[in-house]
Design an enzyme around this catalytic site. Structure first.
Site, PDB file in Angstrom:
ATOM      1  N   ASN A 105       0.694  -1.318   0.014  1.00  0.00           N
ATOM      2  CA  ASN A 105      -0.025  -0.028   0.017  1.00  0.00           C
ATOM      3  C   ASN A 105       0.943   1.383   0.014  1.00  0.00           C
ATOM      4  OD1 ASN A 105      -2.301  -1.545   0.198  1.00  0.00           O
ATOM      5  ND2 ASN A 105      -2.195  -1.824   2.249  1.00  0.00           N
ATOM      6  N   ARG A 106       2.041   1.270  -0.542  1.00  0.00           N
ATOM      7  CA  ARG A 106       3.201   2.326  -0.492  1.00  0.00           C
ATOM      8  C   ARG A 106       3.324   2.822   0.700  1.00  0.00           C
ATOM      9  NH1 ARG A 106       3.518  -0.060  -4.384  1.00  0.00           N
ATOM     10  NH2 ARG A 106       3.660   1.018  -6.676  1.00  0.00           N
TER      11      ARG A 106
END
Length: 214
Positions: A191-192
């Site tokens: 999810n970065r």
């Protein structure tokens, strides 16, 4: 224009937590370097990007090979009269960066470069193959040359000159030691929400450790 907006990857191979890191960034670099080396499918684990501020005021980055690291810092070799050599002489504040894609890891090092001792440069130079030794003499690194043949012909000439003789290190060729003042370790996460841990050297030479937001 090619649209790359759909190029995506989820990073899920590892994590970087404050509970499992050493107090010294060199120890963590050592661990990451050899984990990457042991991965087995990564060419030239020691390839790193060296960024300098050029004499024209522009930053410039290029890939070179790390040849040694220890508690003092990181060592690479070059022609001191090259573009990068002149840039470092004018401004020794440089950046080194490693990107190990297969490990989903980056290391970014801010440091101050200085020439290695001559004996260090000598020892490394004499460990090189003869062709590499001659190449250091043949190439006026970063200078404009008329053709590829110029280099090939010059190499042939020097092969004859130095046949059966010891090849001495040119005085304009040697090592730089980069003493780190800041080291950031980046571990890809889903999810970065990547892990970023930064070490900054303090006046007493201890290291301040902080987590940065991705």
């Amino acid at each position: 224009m090619k649209d790359l907006s759909n190029y995506r990857k989820s990073y899920e191979k590892s994590e970087l937590l404050e509970t499992n890191i050493p107090e010294d960034p060199i120890n963590l670099f050592h661990k990451w370097f050899y984990e990457t080396e042991e991965h087995g499918n990564i060419d030239e684990v020691n390839a790193m990007t060296v960024s300098t501020i050029g004499l024209d005021g522009f930053p410039k980055a290029r890939v070179v090979l790390l040849k040694k690291f220890n508690e003092e810092g990181f060592v690479f070799y070059t022609n001191y009269n090259s573009e990068k050599g002149k840039a470092i002489a004018a401004n020794p504040n440089i950046c080194l960066s490693f990107f190990w894609h297969a490990m989903e890891r980056q290391v970014i090092i801010k440091g101050i470069a200085e020439k290695t001792l001559e004996v260090v440069s000598d020892n490394y130079f004499y460990s090189r193959p003869e062709g590499s030794k001659l190449g250091a003499i043949v190439s006026p690194q970063s200078e404009v040359i008329p053709s590829r043949d110029y280099l090939e012909n010059r190499l042939k000439e020097l092969e004859t000159v130095f046949q059966g003789k010891e090849i001495s290190r040119p005085q304009n060729w040697g090592g730089f030691l980069v003493r780190p003042i800041e080291v950031e370790f980046w571990q890809g996460r889903p999810n970065r929400l990547h892990d970023r841990i930064r070490y900054q050297v303090q006046k007493d030479y201890s290291w301040k450790v902080e987590r940065l937001s991705p």
